[in-house]
Design a protein around this motif. Structure first.
Motif, PDB file in Angstrom:
ATOM      1  N   GLU A 279      62.301 -52.433  32.611  1.00  0.00           N
ATOM      2  CA  GLU A 279      61.209 -53.355  32.928  1.00  0.00           C
ATOM      3  C   GLU A 279      60.002 -52.537  33.367  1.00  0.00           C
ATOM      4  O   GLU A 279      60.130 -51.596  34.149  1.00  0.00           O
ATOM      5  CB  GLU A 279      61.663 -54.310  34.034  1.00  0.00           C
ATOM      6  CG  GLU A 279      60.773 -55.532  34.199  1.00  0.00           C
ATOM      7  CD  GLU A 279      59.595 -55.238  35.125  1.00  0.00           C
ATOM      8  OE1 GLU A 279      59.771 -54.427  36.069  1.00  0.00           O
ATOM      9  OE2 GLU A 279      58.510 -55.817  34.898  1.00  0.00           O
ATOM     10  N   ALA A 280      58.824 -52.886  32.879  1.00  0.00           N
ATOM     11  CA  ALA A 280      57.643 -52.035  33.058  1.00  0.00           C
ATOM     12  C   ALA A 280      57.347 -51.736  34.520  1.00  0.00           C
ATOM     13  O   ALA A 280      57.110 -50.582  34.897  1.00  0.00           O
ATOM     14  CB  ALA A 280      56.432 -52.680  32.384  1.00  0.00           C
ATOM     15  N   ALA A 281      57.334 -52.765  35.378  1.00  0.00           N
ATOM     16  CA  ALA A 281      57.009 -52.542  36.790  1.00  0.00           C
ATOM     17  C   ALA A 281      58.044 -51.646  37.453  1.00  0.00           C
ATOM     18  O   ALA A 281      57.701 -50.734  38.222  1.00  0.00           O
ATOM     19  CB  ALA A 281      56.914 -53.888  37.515  1.00  0.00           C
ATOM     20  N   ALA A 282      59.331 -51.885  37.151  1.00  0.00           N
ATOM     21  CA  ALA A 282      60.387 -51.056  37.737  1.00  0.00           C
ATOM     22  C   ALA A 282      60.292 -49.622  37.234  1.00  0.00           C
ATOM     23  O   ALA A 282      60.529 -48.667  37.989  1.00  0.00           O
ATOM     24  CB  ALA A 282      61.751 -51.640  37.401  1.00  0.00           C
ATOM     25  N   CYS A 283      59.912 -49.459  35.975  1.00  0.00           N
ATOM     26  CA  CYS A 283      59.773 -48.107  35.420  1.00  0.00           C
ATOM     27  C   CYS A 283      58.666 -47.335  36.126  1.00  0.00           C
ATOM     28  O   CYS A 283      58.797 -46.131  36.386  1.00  0.00           O
ATOM     29  CB  CYS A 283      59.498 -48.189  33.922  1.00  0.00           C
ATOM     30  SG  CYS A 283      60.928 -48.682  32.921  1.00  0.00           S
ATOM     31  N   ARG A 284      57.552 -48.005  36.424  1.00  0.00           N
ATOM     32  CA  ARG A 284      56.455 -47.320  37.127  1.00  0.00           C
ATOM     33  C   ARG A 284      56.883 -46.897  38.528  1.00  0.00           C
ATOM     34  O   ARG A 284      56.570 -45.797  38.984  1.00  0.00           O
ATOM     35  CB  ARG A 284      55.228 -48.224  37.184  1.00  0.00           C
ATOM     36  CG  ARG A 284      54.526 -48.407  35.842  1.00  0.00           C
ATOM     37  CD  ARG A 284      53.164 -49.037  36.017  1.00  0.00           C
ATOM     38  NE  ARG A 284      53.260 -50.381  36.567  1.00  0.00           N
ATOM     39  CZ  ARG A 284      53.374 -51.481  35.831  1.00  0.00           C
ATOM     40  NH1 ARG A 284      53.435 -51.387  34.511  1.00  0.00           N
ATOM     41  NH2 ARG A 284      53.431 -52.679  36.390  1.00  0.00           N
ATOM     42  N   LEU A 285      57.582 -47.778  39.243  1.00  0.00           N
ATOM     43  CA  LEU A 285      58.081 -47.432  40.574  1.00  0.00           C
ATOM     44  C   LEU A 285      59.101 -46.302  40.497  1.00  0.00           C
ATOM     45  O   LEU A 285      59.086 -45.374  41.317  1.00  0.00           O
ATOM     46  CB  LEU A 285      58.698 -48.664  41.233  1.00  0.00           C
ATOM     47  CG  LEU A 285      57.736 -49.778  41.638  1.00  0.00           C
ATOM     48  CD1 LEU A 285      58.515 -50.991  42.135  1.00  0.00           C
ATOM     49  CD2 LEU A 285      56.787 -49.283  42.729  1.00  0.00           C
ATOM     50  N   ALA A 286      59.981 -46.383  39.521  1.00  0.00           N
ATOM     51  CA  ALA A 286      61.000 -45.345  39.374  1.00  0.00           C
ATOM     52  C   ALA A 286      60.378 -43.992  39.074  1.00  0.00           C
ATOM     53  O   ALA A 286      60.859 -42.953  39.537  1.00  0.00           O
ATOM     54  CB  ALA A 286      61.971 -45.739  38.261  1.00  0.00           C
ATOM     55  N   ALA A 287      59.296 -43.991  38.305  1.00  0.00           N
ATOM     56  CA  ALA A 287      58.640 -42.728  37.958  1.00  0.00           C
ATOM     57  C   ALA A 287      58.165 -42.003  39.211  1.00  0.00           C
ATOM     58  O   ALA A 287      58.355 -40.782  39.353  1.00  0.00           O
ATOM     59  CB  ALA A 287      57.468 -42.996  37.018  1.00  0.00           C
ATOM     60  N   ARG A 288      57.552 -42.731  40.134  1.00  0.00           N
ATOM     61  CA  ARG A 288      57.116 -42.110  41.392  1.00  0.00           C
ATOM     62  C   ARG A 288      58.306 -41.618  42.201  1.00  0.00           C
ATOM     63  O   ARG A 288      58.280 -40.536  42.798  1.00  0.00           O
ATOM     64  CB  ARG A 288      56.293 -43.107  42.210  1.00  0.00           C
ATOM     65  CG  ARG A 288      54.951 -43.457  41.589  1.00  0.00           C
ATOM     66  CD  ARG A 288      54.142 -44.384  42.485  1.00  0.00           C
ATOM     67  NE  ARG A 288      52.840 -44.639  41.927  1.00  0.00           N
ATOM     68  CZ  ARG A 288      51.775 -43.836  42.100  1.00  0.00           C
ATOM     69  NH1 ARG A 288      51.897 -42.745  42.826  1.00  0.00           N
ATOM     70  NH2 ARG A 288      50.611 -44.130  41.546  1.00  0.00           N
ATOM     71  N   CYS A 289      59.356 -42.427  42.227  1.00  0.00           N
ATOM     72  CA  CYS A 289      60.557 -42.055  42.962  1.00  0.00           C
ATOM     73  C   CYS A 289      61.171 -40.779  42.406  1.00  0.00           C
ATOM     74  O   CYS A 289      61.595 -39.896  43.164  1.00  0.00           O
ATOM     75  CB  CYS A 289      61.557 -43.212  42.911  1.00  0.00           C
ATOM     76  SG  CYS A 289      63.207 -42.820  43.522  1.00  0.00           S
ATOM     77  N   VAL A 290      61.217 -40.654  41.081  1.00  0.00           N
ATOM     78  CA  VAL A 290      61.832 -39.492  40.445  1.00  0.00           C
ATOM     79  C   VAL A 290      61.083 -38.221  40.808  1.00  0.00           C
ATOM     80  O   VAL A 290      61.694 -37.176  41.063  1.00  0.00           O
ATOM     81  CB  VAL A 290      61.895 -39.684  38.917  1.00  0.00           C
ATOM     82  CG1 VAL A 290      62.259 -38.370  38.223  1.00  0.00           C
ATOM     83  CG2 VAL A 290      62.909 -40.750  38.567  1.00  0.00           C
ATOM     84  N   VAL A 291      59.751 -38.284  40.834  1.00  0.00           N
ATOM     85  CA  VAL A 291      58.972 -37.101  41.211  1.00  0.00           C
ATOM     86  C   VAL A 291      59.384 -36.625  42.601  1.00  0.00           C
ATOM     87  O   VAL A 291      59.641 -35.434  42.823  1.00  0.00           O
ATOM     88  CB  VAL A 291      57.463 -37.392  41.164  1.00  0.00           C
ATOM     89  CG1 VAL A 291      56.679 -36.232  41.769  1.00  0.00           C
ATOM     90  CG2 VAL A 291      57.008 -37.635  39.733  1.00  0.00           C
ATOM     91  N   GLY A 292      59.447 -37.562  43.561  1.00  0.00           N
ATOM     92  CA  GLY A 292      59.850 -37.187  44.912  1.00  0.00           C
ATOM     93  C   GLY A 292      61.269 -36.663  44.974  1.00  0.00           C
ATOM     94  O   GLY A 292      61.555 -35.673  45.681  1.00  0.00           O
ATOM     95  N   ALA A 293      62.173 -37.299  44.237  1.00  0.00           N
ATOM     96  CA  ALA A 293      63.570 -36.860  44.243  1.00  0.00           C
ATOM     97  C   ALA A 293      63.714 -35.472  43.622  1.00  0.00           C
ATOM     98  O   ALA A 293      64.478 -34.630  44.117  1.00  0.00           O
ATOM     99  CB  ALA A 293      64.424 -37.875  43.489  1.00  0.00           C
ATOM    100  N   PHE A 294      62.992 -35.223  42.541  1.00  0.00           N
ATOM    101  CA  PHE A 294      63.037 -33.905  41.912  1.00  0.00           C
ATOM    102  C   PHE A 294      62.525 -32.832  42.872  1.00  0.00           C
ATOM    103  O   PHE A 294      63.093 -31.734  42.947  1.00  0.00           O
ATOM    104  CB  PHE A 294      62.204 -33.904  40.633  1.00  0.00           C
ATOM    105  CG  PHE A 294      62.920 -34.463  39.430  1.00  0.00           C
ATOM    106  CD1 PHE A 294      64.078 -35.201  39.559  1.00  0.00           C
ATOM    107  CD2 PHE A 294      62.408 -34.261  38.155  1.00  0.00           C
ATOM    108  CE1 PHE A 294      64.734 -35.734  38.445  1.00  0.00           C
ATOM    109  CE2 PHE A 294      63.050 -34.777  37.038  1.00  0.00           C
ATOM    110  CZ  PHE A 294      64.207 -35.515  37.187  1.00  0.00           C
ATOM    111  N   ARG A 295      61.440 -33.141  43.570  1.00  0.00           N
ATOM    112  CA  ARG A 295      60.904 -32.167  44.526  1.00  0.00           C
ATOM    113  C   ARG A 295      61.914 -31.898  45.635  1.00  0.00           C
ATOM    114  O   ARG A 295      62.120 -30.751  46.044  1.00  0.00           O
ATOM    115  CB  ARG A 295      59.587 -32.679  45.115  1.00  0.00           C
ATOM    116  CG  ARG A 295      58.408 -32.631  44.138  1.00  0.00           C
ATOM    117  CD  ARG A 295      57.103 -32.868  44.870  1.00  0.00           C
ATOM    118  NE  ARG A 295      55.971 -32.851  43.966  1.00  0.00           N
ATOM    119  CZ  ARG A 295      55.384 -31.751  43.487  1.00  0.00           C
ATOM    120  NH1 ARG A 295      55.858 -30.572  43.845  1.00  0.00           N
ATOM    121  NH2 ARG A 295      54.353 -31.831  42.672  1.00  0.00           N
TER     122      ARG A 295
END
Length: 333
Positions: A279-295
């Motif tokens: 879902e588009a909105a969830a994908c945008r939120l997940a994208a930010r989350c992934v950056v933080g998790a990767f860091r």
């Protein structure tokens, strides 16, 4: 065959002054704007800024305005140089000079960026436009203005089919946008050269009696800008290698910006997420989350290259956790 004399609706431009300082200074200001744009691109390319701001919508608008300004000035300059009659030797020397520089740009960019080299950039457009525009120096101004409008409108009403052939990319009438670092096709950009010719034929005869026409660049920033404008080709060819060398040295000393690549990563992640059914909105939120998790897990630097098998497995777990959290089915990891 000799070209006809100027039409009755525009006075011929005198050759008594080889240059007008105000036009040279204007060209110098345009060069400064171009250098700022290229510096912005270089900083993004070398990852010294969070993203390449030259490639954002605002950056692309700025690039179009700068290129458009140069091409209008090309048209005005042609009127100033040949409004009283075409000087064939000057035309040939200009074509050799600018055409040779265009070929040098193609060769250099092919060596540095083979996947996006410049095959028809602004110098190529100026060289060809400077020849195609010669008859319009003597056509009625209304005809030149009409042709300018037609050329600028053509990409919006014509295109596709055989015009998508790579050999015709220089026209700019295809639907395919080629991969290149500088693309200034004849349509619509030649229209701005014609607009410059129309403006020059109407305005230059009147400019001589104004304060702007009589202004002399004798000191200060105006003198510097006029000097740069009189040597615009040399400045164009030299400034980008100098900027890239300086910024590459800076990048070697400082390393990339801590947030470099984040915006591009989020955009790509969200697009791929949606493409796989998210879902588009969830994908945008997940994208930010992934950056933080990767860091947090030390994977961010690795994300800029190919993951190992173990890193990829961990990245997939973090991505799934982030998407589930974005959907509200689990806490943010």
């Amino acid at each position: 065959m000799a070209l006809p004399p100027p039409g009755p609706d525009a006075a011929p431009v005198s050759r008594s002054r080889a240059r007008i300082d105000a036009l040279d200074a204007t060209r110098g200001v345009a060069l400064g704007a171009m250098a700022i744009y290229h510096a912005t691109w270089d900083l993004g390319y070398l990852r010294l800024t969070p993203e390449n701001y030259a490639l954002t919508p605002a950056g692309r608008i700025a690039a179009h305005l700068i290129a458009g300004g140069f091409l209008v000035l090309v048209g005005i300059g042609l009127v100033l140089a040949h409004g009283g009659g075409v000087r064939r030797r000057a035309v040939l020397m200009r074509l050799l000079r600018i055409g040779g520089a265009a070929l040098a740009v193609t060769a250099a960019t092919y060596a540095l960026f083979p996947g996006s080299y410049v095959f028809f950039g602004i110098l190529h457009c100026i060289a060809l436009s400077s020849v195609l525009a010669l008859p319009f120096l003597f056509a009625p101004v209304a005809v030149t203005a009409l042709c300018a409008a037609v050329v600028m409108a053509a990409p919006h009403v014509v295109g596709g089919g055989v015009l998508d052939a790579p050999a015709l990319f220089f026209l700019g009438l295809g639907r395919t946008l080629p991969q290149t670092n500088d693309y200034v096709p004849l349509f619509p950009w030649f229209g701005l050269v014609l607009a410059g010719i129309a403006a020059g034929r109407l305005g230059l005869p009147r400019l001589a009696d104004t304060r702007i026409g009589g202004w002399r660049a004798t000191r200060g920033p105006g003198r510097f800008a006029a000097f740069a404008g009189r040597h615009s080709l040399a400045v164009y060819l030299v400034h980008q290698p100098v900027l890239l060398t300086l910024f590459a040295g800076l990048a070697a000393l400082t390393g990339p910006h801590p947030r470099a690549g984040e915006a591009e990563f989020r955009t790509t992640y969200a697009r791929n997420c949606v493409a796989t059914g998210g879902e588009a909105a969830a994908c945008r939120l997940a994208a930010r989350c992934v950056v933080g998790a990767f860091r947090r897990d030390g994977l961010w630097a690795q994300s800029q290259r190919t993951f190992t098998v173990a890193e990829r497995a961990r990245a997939q777990v973090l991505s799934q956790d982030c998407y589930e959290a974005a959907e509200g089915t689990a806490p943010v990891p």
